[in-house]
Scaffold this motif. Structure first.
Motif, PDB file in Angstrom:
ATOM      1  N   GLY A 367       0.826  -1.208   0.000  1.00  0.00           N
ATOM      2  CA  GLY A 367       0.000   0.000   0.000  1.00  0.00           C
ATOM      3  C   GLY A 367       0.856   1.253   0.000  1.00  0.00           C
ATOM      4  O   GLY A 367       0.847   2.041  -0.952  1.00  0.00           O
ATOM      5  N   TYR A 368       1.594   1.435   1.065  1.00  0.00           N
ATOM      6  CA  TYR A 368       2.510   2.568   1.203  1.00  0.00           C
ATOM      7  C   TYR A 368       3.423   2.304   2.395  1.00  0.00           C
ATOM      8  O   TYR A 368       3.378   1.209   2.969  1.00  0.00           O
ATOM      9  N   MET A 369       4.300   3.231   2.717  1.00  0.00           N
ATOM     10  CA  MET A 369       5.221   3.095   3.855  1.00  0.00           C
ATOM     11  C   MET A 369       6.248   1.978   3.664  1.00  0.00           C
ATOM     12  O   MET A 369       6.620   1.293   4.615  1.00  0.00           O
ATOM     13  N   GLY A 370       6.714   1.819   2.408  1.00  0.00           N
ATOM     14  CA  GLY A 370       7.746   0.814   2.197  1.00  0.00           C
ATOM     15  C   GLY A 370       7.470  -0.067   0.995  1.00  0.00           C
ATOM     16  O   GLY A 370       7.650  -1.278   1.046  1.00  0.00           O
ATOM     17  N   VAL A 371       7.037   0.550  -0.121  1.00  0.00           N
ATOM     18  CA  VAL A 371       6.771  -0.180  -1.364  1.00  0.00           C
ATOM     19  C   VAL A 371       8.117  -0.486  -2.036  1.00  0.00           C
ATOM     20  O   VAL A 371       9.040   0.327  -1.995  1.00  0.00           O
ATOM     21  N   LEU A 372       8.215  -1.669  -2.642  1.00  0.00           N
ATOM     22  CA  LEU A 372       9.485  -2.113  -3.235  1.00  0.00           C
ATOM     23  C   LEU A 372       9.602  -1.769  -4.716  1.00  0.00           C
ATOM     24  O   LEU A 372       8.627  -1.861  -5.463  1.00  0.00           O
ATOM     25  N   ALA A 373      10.825  -1.414  -5.127  1.00  0.00           N
ATOM     26  CA  ALA A 373      11.119  -1.161  -6.542  1.00  0.00           C
ATOM     27  C   ALA A 373      11.474  -2.476  -7.243  1.00  0.00           C
ATOM     28  O   ALA A 373      11.686  -3.500  -6.591  1.00  0.00           O
ATOM     29  N   PHE A 386       3.743 -13.258  -1.940  1.00  0.00           N
ATOM     30  CA  PHE A 386       3.259 -13.452  -3.305  1.00  0.00           C
ATOM     31  C   PHE A 386       3.923 -12.460  -4.267  1.00  0.00           C
ATOM     32  O   PHE A 386       4.403 -11.400  -3.848  1.00  0.00           O
ATOM     33  N   VAL A 387       3.858 -12.793  -5.552  1.00  0.00           N
ATOM     34  CA  VAL A 387       4.375 -11.903  -6.598  1.00  0.00           C
ATOM     35  C   VAL A 387       3.714 -10.526  -6.484  1.00  0.00           C
ATOM     36  O   VAL A 387       2.494 -10.415  -6.447  1.00  0.00           O
ATOM     37  N   GLY A 388       4.515  -9.479  -6.383  1.00  0.00           N
ATOM     38  CA  GLY A 388       3.990  -8.115  -6.381  1.00  0.00           C
ATOM     39  C   GLY A 388       3.317  -7.673  -5.094  1.00  0.00           C
ATOM     40  O   GLY A 388       2.804  -6.557  -5.016  1.00  0.00           O
ATOM     41  N   ARG A 389       3.302  -8.516  -4.084  1.00  0.00           N
ATOM     42  CA  ARG A 389       2.562  -8.201  -2.850  1.00  0.00           C
ATOM     43  C   ARG A 389       3.006  -6.877  -2.218  1.00  0.00           C
ATOM     44  O   ARG A 389       2.196  -6.115  -1.727  1.00  0.00           O
ATOM     45  N   MET A 390       4.326  -6.625  -2.214  1.00  0.00           N
ATOM     46  CA  MET A 390       4.807  -5.410  -1.551  1.00  0.00           C
ATOM     47  C   MET A 390       5.270  -4.348  -2.541  1.00  0.00           C
ATOM     48  O   MET A 390       5.914  -3.378  -2.138  1.00  0.00           O
ATOM     49  N   GLY A 391       4.943  -4.537  -3.800  1.00  0.00           N
ATOM     50  CA  GLY A 391       5.357  -3.527  -4.768  1.00  0.00           C
ATOM     51  C   GLY A 391       5.547  -4.118  -6.146  1.00  0.00           C
ATOM     52  O   GLY A 391       4.690  -4.848  -6.647  1.00  0.00           O
ATOM     53  N   HIS A 392       6.690  -3.821  -6.772  1.00  0.00           N
ATOM     54  CA  HIS A 392       6.938  -4.235  -8.160  1.00  0.00           C
ATOM     55  C   HIS A 392       6.844  -5.753  -8.310  1.00  0.00           C
ATOM     56  O   HIS A 392       7.263  -6.486  -7.412  1.00  0.00           O
ATOM     57  N   VAL A 393       6.321  -6.201  -9.457  1.00  0.00           N
ATOM     58  CA  VAL A 393       6.161  -7.652  -9.676  1.00  0.00           C
ATOM     59  C   VAL A 393       7.511  -8.368  -9.696  1.00  0.00           C
ATOM     60  O   VAL A 393       7.576  -9.577  -9.489  1.00  0.00           O
ATOM     61  N   GLU A 394       8.579  -7.628  -9.929  1.00  0.00           N
ATOM     62  CA  GLU A 394       9.900  -8.270  -9.905  1.00  0.00           C
ATOM     63  C   GLU A 394      10.647  -8.004  -8.598  1.00  0.00           C
ATOM     64  O   GLU A 394      11.867  -8.115  -8.547  1.00  0.00           O
ATOM     65  N   SER A 395       9.929  -7.624  -7.548  1.00  0.00           N
ATOM     66  CA  SER A 395      10.562  -7.519  -6.223  1.00  0.00           C
ATOM     67  C   SER A 395      10.373  -8.857  -5.503  1.00  0.00           C
ATOM     68  O   SER A 395       9.590  -9.692  -5.934  1.00  0.00           O
ATOM     69  N   GLU A 396      11.126  -9.041  -4.419  1.00  0.00           N
ATOM     70  CA  GLU A 396      11.096 -10.328  -3.719  1.00  0.00           C
ATOM     71  C   GLU A 396      10.887 -10.141  -2.219  1.00  0.00           C
ATOM     72  O   GLU A 396      11.501  -9.260  -1.622  1.00  0.00           O
ATOM     73  N   ILE A 397      10.064 -11.001  -1.632  1.00  0.00           N
ATOM     74  CA  ILE A 397       9.789 -10.933  -0.189  1.00  0.00           C
ATOM     75  C   ILE A 397      10.216 -12.243   0.464  1.00  0.00           C
ATOM     76  O   ILE A 397       9.862 -13.328  -0.015  1.00  0.00           O
ATOM     77  N   TYR A 398      10.957 -12.121   1.553  1.00  0.00           N
ATOM     78  CA  TYR A 398      11.377 -13.275   2.355  1.00  0.00           C
ATOM     79  C   TYR A 398      10.708 -13.124   3.718  1.00  0.00           C
ATOM     80  O   TYR A 398      10.948 -12.137   4.423  1.00  0.00           O
ATOM     81  N   LEU A 399       9.853 -14.083   4.067  1.00  0.00           N
ATOM     82  CA  LEU A 399       9.127 -13.994   5.339  1.00  0.00           C
ATOM     83  C   LEU A 399       9.941 -14.616   6.462  1.00  0.00           C
ATOM     84  O   LEU A 399      10.506 -15.701   6.303  1.00  0.00           O
ATOM     85  N   ALA A 400       9.976 -13.929   7.595  1.00  0.00           N
ATOM     86  CA  ALA A 400      10.708 -14.444   8.749  1.00  0.00           C
ATOM     87  C   ALA A 400      10.145 -13.835  10.021  1.00  0.00           C
ATOM     88  O   ALA A 400       9.318 -12.928   9.974  1.00  0.00           O
ATOM     89  N   GLY A 401      10.606 -14.318  11.158  1.00  0.00           N
ATOM     90  CA  GLY A 401      10.229 -13.745  12.439  1.00  0.00           C
ATOM     91  C   GLY A 401      11.082 -12.522  12.733  1.00  0.00           C
ATOM     92  O   GLY A 401      12.020 -12.206  11.987  1.00  0.00           O
ATOM     93  N   PRO A 402      10.762 -11.807  13.834  1.00  0.00           N
ATOM     94  CA  PRO A 402      11.475 -10.563  14.133  1.00  0.00           C
ATOM     95  C   PRO A 402      12.968 -10.745  14.419  1.00  0.00           C
ATOM     96  O   PRO A 402      13.757  -9.832  14.146  1.00  0.00           O
TER      97      PRO A 402
END
Lengths: 420, 171
Positions: A367-373, A386-402
């Motif tokens: 949405g905002y506050m940290g969209v990926l290029a 998921f693809v594009g979840r946090m921004g550009h469709v060619e960005s990548e998200i790795y889920l982890a704990g704090p």
């Protein structure tokens, strides 16, 4: 045939002595929830119904949190729609900026969700309240509208998977590692249409915040709900936060499960879900290559609670985020924010070079506050990669704990605190 | 119910609601506007190529992720007449029925249909016909009360007709 925890709660709310998997029932609702994305659609649907207002103004919660504080004019219009509806119908539990938080962290904190409840919310992570021994599940806006109008919803009674937890998690292991491990094991549709019931002697070694994180991500395995039994920790939490009476439901000894898994909490290692599905998990030991990171997000309905803040701060204390990396910390509620301030955690974050934001879902869903290029990588304590979840469709998200997220912020690549 | 007939757009496992309608467009709830971005992050050409009546066919867990009703709304407003999949994520399944987007679970059909095939779905019988390959599949028919919701044109109309929807337990 015996009933599971979930089946017992549903039977009681449908006025039936017994239900079985597959049965269609209509259940009374204790709470109907919506946010700034889903409520405007629900309000529009509700207005098409031949009903006068809502079924119970005390049993509806409206929490603008996704694009709040308003990120643009269209979002502001949505929030205005929700606000005006709340005032017009005198909704008791409408939470304005200043008192709001991310819905699934906020409602338990405000005591609006208790053991034995049946809760629907127009947000998929509504399954979070299963941590308290409630049946809660995500629905869409039309179901939310029908729930607001009638106080009822139809359900197909789910069958269940049983997860027997044993052992005690080690220093850097939290609820996120537990649930990522489980999703890695059963897959993103491993619990499709089913309940995930978390039981066993290991439960007592999990804090309430751990349990919220685990129940929260039941949906990422396709689950209808995730649920924990009520123990001393649950009762202490309920008494501290709510004046509402609660009811404890236990599974029958002869309840039937589609499958049973034994999870040894003591054997778990820090776990990361690689793009682009939460099931693509690897333990920190299995990540042999260097994975450089551009951004770290610590927050969300999954991991924005006070223990998550403490875990991240314990890693960041006296350290600094890697040069060129953005580290964004978002306490999930005003209460968590205040507590983090009183405990000196915010100072640790800021001195480490992280930023601290007011509560919002913002970056989790791009949405905002940290969209990926394009091409950027983020280690995030959120729930979907998921693809594009946090921004550009060619960005990548790795889920982890704090713990892993904070350590990765320091290292500039995916790392655990042990590796710093 | 009217049969659906159209050309197929074919997708694989775990098509999530973030790719069906990315959250950057969720500051709108207007079906026409949402339809303009339908499937954008998985198939950028979808909106340019989709014709009224076309059918989406996918493998497992279609519609997983966020509960956004905007996803089936976008698909319906884009002109899609039916979604066939091996399995659906449960919130998407509810949402599709509630807004009147016909969907049907049929693993055999998902395996036997390719992109661009011409397919017909008979909702009364659950029979799916692949006209291009002259094959037929038996899809899962909706339980009677879901048929009533779809026949009423969605949950809101159903409740308006029933007032409180009390008849559910009797179905």
């Amino acid at each position: 045939m015996g009933m599971t925890m979930t089946q017992k709660i549903l039977a009681a709310h449908a006025g039936l002595d017994h239900v079985q998997a597959g049965q269609l029932i209509e259940a009374d609702l204790d709470l109907v929830l919506g946010n700034d994305i889903t409520s405007p659609v629900a309000i529009k649907e509700l207005e098409k119904m031949k009903t006068e207002g809502v079924f119970d103004r005390d049993k509806i919660a409206l929490v603008p949190d996704h694009f709040v504080p308003n990120k643009d004019i269209k979002s502001a219009e949505h929030c205005k729609c929700v606000r005006e509806f709340a005032y017009r119908n005198q909704i008791t539990n409408y939470f304005e900026v200043g008192e709001m938080g991310i819905e699934h962290a906020l409602l338990p904190e405000k005591g609006l969700t208790v053991a034995g409840d049946v809760i629907i919310g127009a947000d998929s992570h509504t399954c979070t309240y299963g941590a308290l021994g409630a049946f809660s599940t995500g629905v869409g806006s039309t179901d939310m509208a029908a729930g607001m109008a009638t106080g009822k919803a139809w359900f197909k009674v789910p069958s269940a998977l049983r997860f027997s937890l044993i052992g005690k998690p080690s220093r850097w292991i939290g609820g996120k590692d537990v649930i990522l491990h489980i999703i890695g094991k059963i897959g993103v549709d491993g619990a499709l249409y089913k309940s995930m019931e978390f039981v066993g002697e290991g439960v007592k070694n999990l804090s309430m915040d751990d349990r919220f994180t685990i129940a929260n991500m039941a949906i990422e395995a396709g689950g209808k709900n995730g649920i924990f039994p009520v123990d001393e920790k649950t009762e202490a939490y309920l008494k501290a936060h709510s004046v509402r009476p609660y009811r404890i439901y236990e599974a029958d000894p002869d309840a039937v499960y589609d499958a049973e898994y034994i999870i040894d909490l003591g054997a778990l290692r820090p776990t990361v879900a690689f793009p682009h599905l939460p099931e693509n998990t690897r333990t920190i030991d299995e990540i042999t290559e260097k994975v450089p990171v551009d951004q770290v997000v610590i927050g969300s309905c999954t991991n924005g609670r006070i223990e998550d803040m403490r875990m991240a701060a314990s890693v960041l204390k006296g350290r600094h985020v890697a040069r060129g990396l953005r580290c964004i910390v978002i306490p999930a509620t005003q209460q968590v924010y205040l507590k983090a301030m009183e405990e000196g955690l915010l100072k640790i974050f800021i001195e480490a070079g992280a930023i601290v934001s007011t509560p919002t879902c913002g970056p989790c869903l791009g949405g905002y506050m940290g969209v990926l290029a394009k091409g950027e990588r983020c280690v995030s304590t959120t729930n979907r990669n998921f693809v594009g979840r946090m921004g550009h469709v060619e960005s990548e998200i790795y889920l982890a704990g704090p713990a892993v997220a904070a350590a990765s912020a320091v290292a500039g690549r995916i790392a655990s605190p042990e590796q710093l | 119910m009217k049969k659906a007939t159209g050309r197929v757009f074919r997708y694989k496992d775990n098509v999530d609601t973030d790719v069906i309608i990315p959250a950057r467009y969720l500051n709108s709830s207007d079906p026409k506007e949402l339809a303009m971005h339908c499937m954008e992050d998985i198939d950028a050409d979808f909106v340019k190529r989709v014709q009224p009546g076309d059918i989406i066919v996918a493998d497992k867990n279609f519609g997983c992720g966020s509960s956004r009703e905007h996803a089936p709304i976008a698909i319906k407003a884009a002109g899609v007449s039916c979604v066939i999949a091996e399995t659906f994520a449960r919130i998407f399944y509810r949402n599709a029925i509630n807004i009147g987007l016909p969907i049907i679970e049929c693993p055999e059909a998902a395996r036997g249909i390719q992109a661009q095939d011409e397919v017909e779905v008979d909702f009364d019988t659950g029979i799916i016909t692949n006209k291009t390959r002259s094959t037929q599949f038996q899809g899962q028919a909706f339980p009677p009360f879901m048929q009533k919701i779809i026949a009423a044109g969605g949950l809101v109309n159903y409740i308006n007709e029933k007032e409180s929807g009390q008849a559910l337990n009797n179905d």
